[in-house]
Design a protein around this motif. Structure first.
Motif, PDB file in Angstrom:
ATOM      1  N   ILE A 110    -100.425   8.808   8.936  1.00 19.24           N
ATOM      2  CA  ILE A 110    -101.340   9.892   8.588  1.00 19.24           C
ATOM      3  C   ILE A 110    -101.563  10.807   9.781  1.00 19.24           C
ATOM      4  O   ILE A 110    -101.618  12.039   9.647  1.00 19.24           O
ATOM      5  CB  ILE A 110    -102.673   9.314   8.070  1.00 19.24           C
ATOM      6  CG1 ILE A 110    -102.441   8.614   6.724  1.00 19.24           C
ATOM      7  CG2 ILE A 110    -103.738  10.401   7.937  1.00 19.24           C
ATOM      8  CD1 ILE A 110    -103.655   7.860   6.203  1.00 19.24           C
ATOM      9  N   TYR A 111    -101.670  10.228  10.956  1.00 16.43           N
ATOM     10  CA  TYR A 111    -101.889  11.016  12.176  1.00 16.43           C
ATOM     11  C   TYR A 111    -100.711  11.952  12.448  1.00 16.43           C
ATOM     12  O   TYR A 111    -100.890  13.126  12.792  1.00 16.43           O
ATOM     13  CB  TYR A 111    -102.104  10.074  13.355  1.00 16.43           C
ATOM     14  CG  TYR A 111    -102.470  10.752  14.654  1.00 16.43           C
ATOM     15  CD1 TYR A 111    -103.808  10.946  14.998  1.00 16.43           C
ATOM     16  CD2 TYR A 111    -101.492  11.181  15.548  1.00 16.43           C
ATOM     17  CE1 TYR A 111    -104.149  11.553  16.201  1.00 16.43           C
ATOM     18  CE2 TYR A 111    -101.822  11.799  16.741  1.00 16.43           C
ATOM     19  CZ  TYR A 111    -103.157  11.979  17.065  1.00 16.43           C
ATOM     20  OH  TYR A 111    -103.490  12.586  18.252  1.00 16.43           O
ATOM     21  N   LEU A 112     -99.486  11.438  12.284  1.00 21.57           N
ATOM     22  CA  LEU A 112     -98.287  12.213  12.613  1.00 21.57           C
ATOM     23  C   LEU A 112     -97.805  13.075  11.449  1.00 21.57           C
ATOM     24  O   LEU A 112     -97.289  14.175  11.668  1.00 21.57           O
ATOM     25  CB  LEU A 112     -97.154  11.266  13.035  1.00 21.57           C
ATOM     26  CG  LEU A 112     -97.392  10.467  14.325  1.00 21.57           C
ATOM     27  CD1 LEU A 112     -96.308   9.403  14.493  1.00 21.57           C
ATOM     28  CD2 LEU A 112     -97.410  11.388  15.541  1.00 21.57           C
ATOM     29  N   PRO A 115    -102.143  13.909   5.765  1.00 21.83           N
ATOM     30  CA  PRO A 115    -102.586  13.104   4.613  1.00 21.83           C
ATOM     31  C   PRO A 115    -101.484  12.846   3.595  1.00 21.83           C
ATOM     32  O   PRO A 115    -101.460  11.803   2.941  1.00 21.83           O
ATOM     33  CB  PRO A 115    -103.707  13.955   4.011  1.00 21.83           C
ATOM     34  CG  PRO A 115    -104.187  14.821   5.126  1.00 21.83           C
ATOM     35  CD  PRO A 115    -102.982  15.109   5.970  1.00 21.83           C
ATOM     36  N   GLY A 116    -100.543  13.792   3.441  1.00 18.33           N
ATOM     37  CA  GLY A 116     -99.481  13.631   2.448  1.00 18.33           C
ATOM     38  C   GLY A 116     -98.530  12.489   2.740  1.00 18.33           C
ATOM     39  O   GLY A 116     -97.814  12.026   1.845  1.00 18.33           O
ATOM     40  N   ALA A 117     -98.505  12.008   3.987  1.00 17.67           N
ATOM     41  CA  ALA A 117     -97.620  10.888   4.341  1.00 17.67           C
ATOM     42  C   ALA A 117     -97.965   9.647   3.530  1.00 17.67           C
ATOM     43  O   ALA A 117     -97.086   8.839   3.209  1.00 17.67           O
ATOM     44  CB  ALA A 117     -97.713  10.591   5.833  1.00 17.67           C
ATOM     45  N   LYS A 270     -92.861  16.894   7.496  1.00 18.02           N
ATOM     46  CA  LYS A 270     -93.491  15.847   8.304  1.00 18.02           C
ATOM     47  C   LYS A 270     -94.066  14.737   7.429  1.00 18.02           C
ATOM     48  O   LYS A 270     -93.949  13.552   7.775  1.00 18.02           O
ATOM     49  CB  LYS A 270     -94.602  16.445   9.173  1.00 18.02           C
ATOM     50  CG  LYS A 270     -94.118  17.210  10.380  1.00 18.02           C
ATOM     51  CD  LYS A 270     -95.192  17.358  11.440  1.00 18.02           C
ATOM     52  CE  LYS A 270     -96.490  17.909  10.893  1.00 18.02           C
ATOM     53  NZ  LYS A 270     -97.500  18.070  11.954  1.00 18.02           N
ATOM     54  N   ALA A 271     -94.671  15.115   6.331  1.00 20.15           N
ATOM     55  CA  ALA A 271     -95.253  14.110   5.434  1.00 20.15           C
ATOM     56  C   ALA A 271     -94.174  13.193   4.873  1.00 20.15           C
ATOM     57  O   ALA A 271     -94.339  11.971   4.837  1.00 20.15           O
ATOM     58  CB  ALA A 271     -96.011  14.798   4.305  1.00 20.15           C
ATOM     59  N   SER A 343    -107.243   7.949  18.694  1.00 29.55           N
ATOM     60  CA  SER A 343    -105.792   8.105  18.784  1.00 29.55           C
ATOM     61  C   SER A 343    -105.165   7.767  17.448  1.00 29.55           C
ATOM     62  O   SER A 343    -105.842   7.335  16.502  1.00 29.55           O
ATOM     63  CB  SER A 343    -105.231   7.187  19.874  1.00 29.55           C
ATOM     64  OG  SER A 343    -105.325   5.827  19.474  1.00 29.55           O
ATOM     65  N   MET A 344    -103.825   7.947  17.376  1.00 30.20           N
ATOM     66  CA  MET A 344    -103.155   7.739  16.086  1.00 30.20           C
ATOM     67  C   MET A 344    -103.231   6.297  15.612  1.00 30.20           C
ATOM     68  O   MET A 344    -103.117   6.030  14.417  1.00 30.20           O
ATOM     69  CB  MET A 344    -101.689   8.192  16.169  1.00 30.20           C
ATOM     70  CG  MET A 344    -100.784   7.330  16.990  1.00 30.20           C
ATOM     71  SD  MET A 344     -99.077   7.919  16.875  1.00 30.20           S
ATOM     72  CE  MET A 344     -98.226   6.697  17.888  1.00 30.20           C
TER      73      MET A 344
END
Length: 451
Positions: A110-112, A115-117, A270-271, A343-344
């Protein structure tokens, strides 16, 4: 050392950055179609895992005996020294896959990837169930019965005895041992130690104690590992799910907005990249490790046990990862400021703060339980691979090495180990997918008998 790490990083980026992920996704789609949507039989798999479901019926009608050479009558002269139920095989698989990746992996996705990940992580789990079913089905169908009545199976047995690829089978077994003593040992030990340090405990004594505790379990052999996993997994999984549901209950007003945010941001590069990557690595569908445990089960019918083992992917990714992600997203919507400064790898911690000051304590306890379970489950996979490569004489050396690596994992830097293990995962995925492709027509999925 830095040169080696940089070299491995380039290779891993080349393969895992696109080609291998695409291939795994294609396998997930193919076996979903080939099995007629085996995911539709999920409830049957859950029912069988708990109650034994169709075992007696399948055994009585003789279907299993015809389909499973490993259970043929020519091998029935000896009773197994330790009966492994379908549920034992499932909980051993879950022990290995329900690691800190379910907590930290979702947070980093989610961090990288945004939310769509989470949407793509969920989707890979849903379709990955079909590949998990296929590899477990083949492993049971072509397993080998040992002199003591137990079974040996997994991609290495399928490669050697069905496809006559001894060299490739040895490559796979070697990669299992390397992965067991690498990431799936050292990184979990590091996560356990980090959580213990948060309680004020010193790192080195924690590492020694952890190595000894895991050693007590795994030295007892397969029987003790199975019995340990069947007790630990439901408790730790239930505790973590209960905590996530409590968070979602507190965030119930904001949950629809969190789901909308996830869907709205799902269709970005990215997601897709980070969601698919974390999803595939979390459930290990396509790597063949679940098939090693599945083949040990005393289930007479390959389909029944494959359905049971398939539920590991469901619980791991479709349920636990999804609820973890929704807890994070709904907290971010409810209290955006609460996510600042984390952090992530700490977004889950921020979500657990919704449970008051005791939330992070519960999270760290869950992290320690998950890490301990993974250390136990993966020791079993490595043991079966060592048995395949060198026989009984190599088991002691393997277990000694494994216990030492647990201690080292609590104090060493993990960056190189992650790169080495990602590299080793190539040697798990490629032989397993090769066998799945050649034997894809052996995989069948009957509709449940409604009589």
């Amino acid at each position: 050392m830095r040169f080696l790490e940089a070299f491995l990083s380039k290779i891993n980026s080349l393969f895992w950055g696109g080609p291998m992920l695409l291939i795994l996704c294609l396998f997930h789609l193919y076996f979903t179609i080939h099995t007629g949507g085996v995911q539709k039989q999920l409830l049957r798999g859950i029912r069988c895992s708990v109650s034994g479901g169709d075992l007696k019926k399948d055994s009585d009608n003789g279907t299993a005996r015809k389909n499973s050479p490993g259970t043929g009558s020519q091998n029935n002269s000896s009773a197994p020294s330790h009966r492994v139920s379908g549920l034992m095989a499932l909980t051993t698989t879950l022990a290995a896959t329900l690691g800190t990746g379910n907590i930290i992996g979702v947070s980093s996705a989610i961090y990288l990837g945004g939310p769509g990940a989470l949407f793509w992580c969920f989707l890979t789990g849903l379709f990955g169930m079909a590949t998990s079913y296929a590899e477990c089905f083949l492993s049971i169908l072509h397993r080998r019965k040992n002199a003591d009545g137990t079974y040996s199976g997994g991609p290495m047995i399928v490669l050697e005895h069905r496809l006559h690829k001894k060299g490739l089978a040895c490559v796979y077994a070697g990669a299992v041992i390397f992965a067991a003593c690498g990431m799936n040992c050292s990184t979990q030990a590091r996560a356990f130690a980090d959580a213990a340090v948060s309680f004020g405990l010193p790192r080195i004594p924690v590492g020694i104690a952890l190595a000894l505790l895991v050693g007590v379990v795994i030295v007892g052999g397969a029987e003790r590992i199975h019995k340990f996993c069947i007790r630990l997994v439901p408790v730790m999984g239930g505790l973590f799910l209960f905590c996530c549901l409590l968070i979602l209950g507190k965030n119930l007003t904001w949950l629809p907005e969190a789901v909308t945010l996830m869907l709205r941001s799902a269709f970005s590069a990215k997601a897709v990249r980070y969601g698919v990557t974390r999803g595939l690595f979390t459930n290990e569908a396509g790597l063949g490790t679940a098939a090693i445990a599945a083949a040990d089960a005393e289930t007479p019918d390959p389909q029944t046990q494959a359905l049971i083992s398939m539920t590991a992917t469901f619980w791991d990714t479709v349920v636990i990862c999804a609820l973890t992600g929704l807890a994070i997203l709904s907290t971010a919507v409810a209290e955006p400021e609460s996510m600042a400064g984390f952090s992530m790898n700490e977004l889950t911690t921020a979500a657990f703060l919704r449970l008051s000051a005791g939330g992070p304590v519960l999270l760290n306890l869950c992290l320690m339980a998950f890490a301990f379970a993974t250390l136990t489950g993966w020791s079993y996979f490595g043991e079966k691979a060592a048995l395949f490569l060198v026989g009984e004489r190599g088991i002691f050396c393997y277990k000694t090495c494994y216990i030492v690596m647990i201690f080292l994992g609590t104090i060493l830097s993990m960056s190189l180990i992650w790169q080495l293990t990602d590299f080793a995962n190539l040697f798990l995925a490629v032989p397993n997918l090769y066998a799945l492709f050649l034997l894809r027509r052996d995989v069948t999925c009957r509709k449940p008998d409604r009589r």
